[in-house]
Scaffold this active site. Structure first.
Site, PDB file in Angstrom:
ATOM      1  N   PRO A  75      37.294  44.383  37.975  1.00 42.65           N
ATOM      2  CA  PRO A  75      37.844  45.276  36.943  1.00 42.65           C
ATOM      3  C   PRO A  75      39.252  44.903  36.507  1.00 42.65           C
ATOM      4  O   PRO A  75      40.099  44.534  37.327  1.00 42.65           O
ATOM      5  CB  PRO A  75      37.817  46.654  37.623  1.00 42.65           C
ATOM      6  N   CYS A  76      39.474  45.042  35.192  1.00 39.91           N
ATOM      7  CA  CYS A  76      40.731  44.565  34.614  1.00 39.91           C
ATOM      8  C   CYS A  76      41.714  45.676  34.270  1.00 39.91           C
ATOM      9  O   CYS A  76      42.874  45.398  33.956  1.00 39.91           O
ATOM     10  CB  CYS A  76      40.430  43.762  33.344  1.00 39.91           C
ATOM     11  N   GLN A  77      41.270  46.939  34.306  1.00 38.26           N
ATOM     12  CA  GLN A  77      42.080  48.011  33.713  1.00 38.26           C
ATOM     13  C   GLN A  77      43.507  48.068  34.238  1.00 38.26           C
ATOM     14  O   GLN A  77      44.454  48.283  33.466  1.00 38.26           O
ATOM     15  CB  GLN A  77      41.400  49.364  33.936  1.00 38.26           C
ATOM     16  N   LEU A  79      45.259  45.687  35.433  1.00 31.81           N
ATOM     17  CA  LEU A  79      45.999  44.452  35.159  1.00 31.81           C
ATOM     18  C   LEU A  79      46.260  44.261  33.670  1.00 31.81           C
ATOM     19  O   LEU A  79      47.067  43.435  33.275  1.00 31.81           O
ATOM     20  CB  LEU A  79      45.219  43.244  35.690  1.00 31.81           C
TER      21      LEU A  79
END
EC number: 2.1.1.37
Length: 383
Positions: A75-77, A79
């Site tokens: 998951p990127c949220q 970052l």
């Protein structure tokens, strides 16, 4: 090739990494916590390999097969530059750590994957002033991986602007990978932000760092028009009043773009995102930002109305608009039209907007992952 290479797909979503790896690869385990995404995974790939659960609950006993590759689009949220900045300490991007604990345990069991690929947003380069990037690199170094990272923009393969960061690591002493490396960074794949982040690494991590040498892709032939559905079922056209309201949100610069397209004399397609900007008085206002360069803006998950991309169709003075369709989002991610999407629009948009671009995976597999494993097979046979 005698037998397909085997891989694990963590944070698998709808299986876009699997789609990109293709027939040369066999998935032996997949995992995601999102039940809706997992249902789509099953619809397209079957139920045999996927386990729906929190990554923290996955045990090495679940990974009964040896794997040549582990792919993890975690998951990127936390970052992302659009996120709250929690980084690897956040609840979502922080799931990297339970995933990496599995890699560590597999090493203790003498079955660590030969190659690991991590995919995330480019915000991972600067999150916490580069400390999150450094933490990932140090984790790879401590598990005996030689590694490097590249930034690949989907626009080289599809008409969507979508740069993403890919860490690629290969086990030390497995095979000489010098035929795939270079001594200096290449500006095509190694951005200034990546080079700056690499400079901040701890010395031990720097010693395990490599600059991947990847050929340039052939010139993309497809345009945004190639991804458009003539009669989409998942979305409806805006009313003239709704379209006019959208135009009213445009700044002078964006209205000028629209006017030039009207005067162009031929039909043209553009895309719009609603964004919050400051006006000339410093007040926050909603703006509709349009582009007519035959490229889609980066797809994002529809967490709110402003995150849904809008299509605008201009033919002289005629202007029509609508949301991007579910199938159009899939095409912009490189998924074939026989790929089964969730029946609900938001679920389909969330699946595609949160995925990895299929031809980018194929490109990296063809030019990095498969050459490593094929050369390893040759060296083992020669021995």
């Amino acid at each position: 090739m005698d037998q397909p290479f085997k891989f694990y797909e963590f944070f698998c979503g709808g299986g876009m990494a699997r789609a990109g790896l293709g027939d040369n690869w066999e998935c032996v385990f997949a995992n995601d916590i999102d039940e809706k995404k997992a249902e789509t995974y099953k619809a397209n790939w079957g139920e045999g390999e996927i386990k729906i659960d929190d990554i923290a609950n996955i045990k090495t006993e679940n990974l009964s097969n040896l794997a040549d590759l582990t792919w993890a689009s975690f998951p990127c949220q936390d970052l992302s530059s659009a996120g709250a900045g929690a980084g690897l300490e956040g609840a979502r991007s922080g799931t990297f750590w339970p995933f990496w604990n599995l890699i560590k345990k597999l090493r203790l069991e003498n079955r660590v994957p030969k190659i690991v690929v991590l995919e995330n947003v480019c915000g991972a380069l600067t999150s916490h002033e580069g400390k999150d990037f450094s933490a990932i690199c140090s984790a790879m170094q401590k598990e005996n991986y030689l590694f490097g990272a590249v930034v690949v923009d989907a626009v080289d393969f599809l008409p969507q602007s979508r740069p993403r960061l890919f860490f690629i690591g290969v086990q030390k002493d497995l095979i000489d990978v010098s035929f795939l490396t270079r001594t200096e960074p290449d500006s095509k794949w190694h951005t200034k932000a990546l080079i700056n982040a690499q400079k901040k690494l701890e010395e031990a991590a720097k010693k395990s760092w490599i600059w991947w040498n990847i050929p340039y892709p052939t010139k993309r032939k497809s345009t945004l028009l190639d991804c458009i559905e003539e009669n989409p079922e998942s979305v409806k056209w805006h009313s003239p009043a709704e379209t006019q309201r959208l135009i009213s949100l445009m700044s002078r610069a964006n209205l000028s773009k629209l006017q030039k397209v009207k005067e162009f004399g031929k039909p043209k397609i553009g895309t719009i995102y609603k964004r919050t900007r400051k006006d000339e008085n410093g007040n926050k206002v909603q703006r509709a930002e349009v582009r007519f360069d035959n490229i889609s803006g980066c797809l994002r998950t529809p967490s709110g109305g402003s995150s849904r991309q809008i299509m605008i169709f201009v033919d002289n003075e005629s202007v029509q608009s609508r949301l991007i369709s579910a199938r159009e989002t899939a095409r912009l991610m490189g998924l074939p039209d026989d790929y089964r999407l969730p029946p609900k629009y938001n679920d389909a948009y969330h699946l595609t907007g949160d995925g990895v671009v299929v031809p980018v995976v194929s490109f990296l597999s063809r030019h990095v992952l498969e050459p490593i494993l094929l050369n390893l097979k040759k060296s083992q046979k020669a021995a």
